[in-house]
Design a protein around this motif. Sequence first.
Motif, PDB file in Angstrom:
ATOM      1  N   VAL A 168      16.348 -40.158 -17.299  1.00  0.00           N
ATOM      2  CA  VAL A 168      17.520 -40.206 -16.116  1.00  0.00           C
ATOM      3  C   VAL A 168      16.852 -39.851 -14.898  1.00  0.00           C
ATOM      4  N   THR A 169      17.523 -40.146 -13.618  1.00  0.00           N
ATOM      5  CA  THR A 169      16.986 -39.647 -12.418  1.00  0.00           C
ATOM      6  C   THR A 169      18.126 -39.473 -11.455  1.00  0.00           C
ATOM      7  N   SER A 170      17.748 -38.687 -10.408  1.00  0.00           N
ATOM      8  CA  SER A 170      18.966 -38.202  -9.552  1.00  0.00           C
ATOM      9  C   SER A 170      18.418 -39.056  -8.172  1.00  0.00           C
ATOM     10  N   SER A 171      17.354 -40.039  -8.301  1.00  0.00           N
ATOM     11  CA  SER A 171      17.188 -40.738  -7.178  1.00  0.00           C
ATOM     12  C   SER A 171      18.157 -41.500  -6.353  1.00  0.00           C
ATOM     13  N   PHE A 172      18.605 -41.280  -5.207  1.00  0.00           N
ATOM     14  CA  PHE A 172      19.574 -41.811  -4.426  1.00  0.00           C
ATOM     15  C   PHE A 172      19.869 -43.272  -4.679  1.00  0.00           C
ATOM     16  N   ARG A 173      18.776 -44.054  -4.818  1.00  0.00           N
ATOM     17  CA  ARG A 173      18.925 -45.441  -4.970  1.00  0.00           C
ATOM     18  C   ARG A 173      19.265 -45.869  -6.532  1.00  0.00           C
ATOM     19  N   LYS A 174      19.066 -45.047  -7.236  1.00  0.00           N
ATOM     20  CA  LYS A 174      19.540 -45.117  -8.662  1.00  0.00           C
ATOM     21  C   LYS A 174      20.960 -44.834  -9.299  1.00  0.00           C
ATOM     22  N   ARG A 175      21.526 -43.904  -8.318  1.00  0.00           N
ATOM     23  CA  ARG A 175      22.847 -43.357  -8.703  1.00  0.00           C
ATOM     24  C   ARG A 175      23.777 -44.654  -8.903  1.00  0.00           C
ATOM     25  N   SER A 176      24.509 -43.945 -10.153  1.00  0.00           N
ATOM     26  CA  SER A 176      25.492 -44.958 -10.566  1.00  0.00           C
ATOM     27  C   SER A 176      26.548 -44.305 -11.514  1.00  0.00           C
ATOM     28  N   ILE A 177      27.380 -45.020 -11.954  1.00  0.00           N
ATOM     29  CA  ILE A 177      28.343 -44.275 -13.072  1.00  0.00           C
ATOM     30  C   ILE A 177      27.755 -44.304 -14.160  1.00  0.00           C
ATOM     31  N   ALA A 178      26.921 -45.376 -14.716  1.00  0.00           N
ATOM     32  CA  ALA A 178      25.926 -45.283 -15.922  1.00  0.00           C
ATOM     33  C   ALA A 178      24.915 -44.014 -15.925  1.00  0.00           C
ATOM     34  N   GLU A 179      24.270 -43.859 -14.798  1.00  0.00           N
ATOM     35  CA  GLU A 179      23.522 -42.661 -14.784  1.00  0.00           C
ATOM     36  C   GLU A 179      24.024 -41.348 -14.732  1.00  0.00           C
ATOM     37  N   TYR A 180      25.040 -41.313 -14.164  1.00  0.00           N
ATOM     38  CA  TYR A 180      25.865 -40.078 -14.388  1.00  0.00           C
ATOM     39  C   TYR A 180      26.468 -39.736 -15.721  1.00  0.00           C
ATOM     40  N   ILE A 181      26.604 -40.561 -16.537  1.00  0.00           N
ATOM     41  CA  ILE A 181      27.093 -40.728 -17.910  1.00  0.00           C
ATOM     42  C   ILE A 181      25.897 -40.057 -18.782  1.00  0.00           C
ATOM     43  N   LYS A 182      24.733 -40.751 -18.418  1.00  0.00           N
ATOM     44  CA  LYS A 182      23.458 -40.327 -19.033  1.00  0.00           C
ATOM     45  C   LYS A 182      23.114 -38.851 -18.967  1.00  0.00           C
ATOM     46  N   TYR A 183      23.385 -38.455 -17.615  1.00  0.00           N
ATOM     47  CA  TYR A 183      23.279 -36.940 -17.526  1.00  0.00           C
ATOM     48  C   TYR A 183      24.241 -36.183 -18.054  1.00  0.00           C
ATOM     49  N   ALA A 184      25.444 -36.719 -18.262  1.00  0.00           N
ATOM     50  CA  ALA A 184      26.300 -35.958 -18.931  1.00  0.00           C
ATOM     51  C   ALA A 184      26.082 -35.783 -20.417  1.00  0.00           C
ATOM     52  N   GLU A 185      25.498 -36.856 -21.169  1.00  0.00           N
ATOM     53  CA  GLU A 185      25.203 -36.999 -22.491  1.00  0.00           C
ATOM     54  C   GLU A 185      23.994 -35.716 -22.669  1.00  0.00           C
ATOM     55  N   LEU A 186      23.163 -35.905 -21.721  1.00  0.00           N
ATOM     56  CA  LEU A 186      22.023 -34.890 -21.979  1.00  0.00           C
ATOM     57  C   LEU A 186      22.566 -33.452 -21.831  1.00  0.00           C
ATOM     58  N   LEU A 187      23.252 -33.112 -20.934  1.00  0.00           N
ATOM     59  CA  LEU A 187      23.876 -31.809 -20.906  1.00  0.00           C
ATOM     60  C   LEU A 187      24.613 -31.383 -22.155  1.00  0.00           C
ATOM     61  N   LYS A 188      25.345 -32.306 -22.859  1.00  0.00           N
ATOM     62  CA  LYS A 188      26.041 -32.190 -23.815  1.00  0.00           C
ATOM     63  C   LYS A 188      25.120 -32.004 -25.060  1.00  0.00           C
ATOM     64  N   GLY A 189      24.116 -32.751 -25.138  1.00  0.00           N
ATOM     65  CA  GLY A 189      23.188 -32.725 -26.192  1.00  0.00           C
ATOM     66  C   GLY A 189      22.345 -31.380 -26.137  1.00  0.00           C
ATOM     67  N   VAL A 190      22.188 -30.717 -24.891  1.00  0.00           N
ATOM     68  CA  VAL A 190      21.412 -29.439 -24.786  1.00  0.00           C
ATOM     69  C   VAL A 190      22.644 -28.304 -25.149  1.00  0.00           C
ATOM     70  N   PHE A 191      23.578 -28.594 -24.758  1.00  0.00           N
ATOM     71  CA  PHE A 191      24.685 -27.384 -25.152  1.00  0.00           C
ATOM     72  C   PHE A 191      24.757 -27.394 -26.824  1.00  0.00           C
ATOM     73  N   ASN A 192      25.017 -28.474 -27.143  1.00  0.00           N
ATOM     74  CA  ASN A 192      25.442 -28.477 -28.803  1.00  0.00           C
ATOM     75  C   ASN A 192      24.140 -28.185 -29.381  1.00  0.00           C
TER      76      ASN A 192
END
Length: 464
Positions: free
Chosen positions: A392-416
């Motif tokens: 995942v990346t927070s680079s402005f040029r790479k931001r997209s719905i798909a990238e935000y979903i990847k971030y969300a999945e990463l956080l949920k994985g850490v949480f669980n």
Amino acid sequence: MKFPYTTFRRGQKESIERIAKRLGSTIVLKAPTGFGKTIVAILSHIKAPKVLYVVRTRNEMAPVVRELKAVNEGFTIVFSGRRMCPILRNVGIEPEDFWINCRLLREKGLCPYYERLNKVSSSSVERVLRTSGIDPHEIVANIANKLGICPFFALSRLINNSKFIVATYPYLFKEEVFRTAFSDDLSEYYVIIDEAHTLLNIQSLYEEVLSEPDVEAALRDVRTYSLGKDFIDYLIKLRDLISRIKSKMLKKVEKAYVYPGEGLIQLMEDDIIELRLKKLKEMIDARNLINISTKLTKIVKFLKYVKDENFEVYGHLDIDGSRKLRILPTSYNLVRDRLKMPKGLLLMSGTMPRKDIVDKILECDSYYIDVEEDYGRIFPHYNIFYAVYTAVTSSFRKRSIAEYIKYAELLKGVFNTVNKGVILALYPSYEFMDNVVSHIENDVTMISEGPKTSFAEVVNEVFS
């Protein structure tokens, strides 16, 4: 030395003494979270006549206020005038609109909080400061409710007689914001910058955005209130320029296509006042002037940055498909020039870049204190693990719905996986956070600190 705690942590006393000896130069303090950088900064500046202590957000003022109270030093605070205004606190208008409206209300004697200001002594304001808690929102509310006066101007009037002024970043980095509260010059102050690693990301300090709806709204105002054909022609041209943006990547836009010339900008500024007065005549209650807004003020501010050689204009499609122009800084000159003004600098962070990088950015020879390098580990480093996740990346040029979903999945994985304790997630911006959080299900217990969230609200929710 008025140290308010039982004992010093390793390196605290030494850092205080080293900084105090070199006041007037550019000093860097790199120390881990929990070391006590705030009290070190305050005590090392006890003999300095005037200190401007800047933090990124108003919630980050609370720890500074706590330590200033602990050592019984005189201080005042100042953050967004719009957020401090008891009339406007929950009204969503642009900062530029607020200040123009605020000035007109004061000139016409229509703001009761400002009208009562001269009837309340500075000592009464200082008393409220001393007896309030450390949350800046509580301090502001107490001044408005108990004294019935404008918190922004009441606290700003304490600046000349206070040793420490705690403010948010814009008061240091933007001259026009500095001037709203300060009557003296930045050269009169020793400056402490908290979380100074932020200086590497100058886009977080200076950025303006203009969208299609902004221009359309301005165009409606110009037509409705007959502000001139030149305005209409320019805004149509600007709207057409934005409508041709097709790339999700940042694409440079030539300034000549955006900038209308100094003459038209001056006419815009004059007509913005006229527009407000015309809107005011349509209102039954003149005090509603505070709610009057026009996107013309946002456009004028954007164009002033366009004129500056330190900025460039870029166009892009946002993730929701909206077209936007962004004005972004392209050099460190703005930061560098501001930081050459104070009498001395202390830059603090747990993640400060190396001395050679700091010196190159600021064009100086800094005095660099790395606490753990000089005095050893402050806290035990067992049970600490580092993981780098490159998917995942927070680079402005790479931001997209798909990238935000990847971030969300990463956080949920850490949480669980962790499944206990508190997990702290840090984001590059509120906008980025909102996009990630929107893809996390409600079954995850989560607290989001937004731009309007108070320090007390976060603490109460964490411990509830």
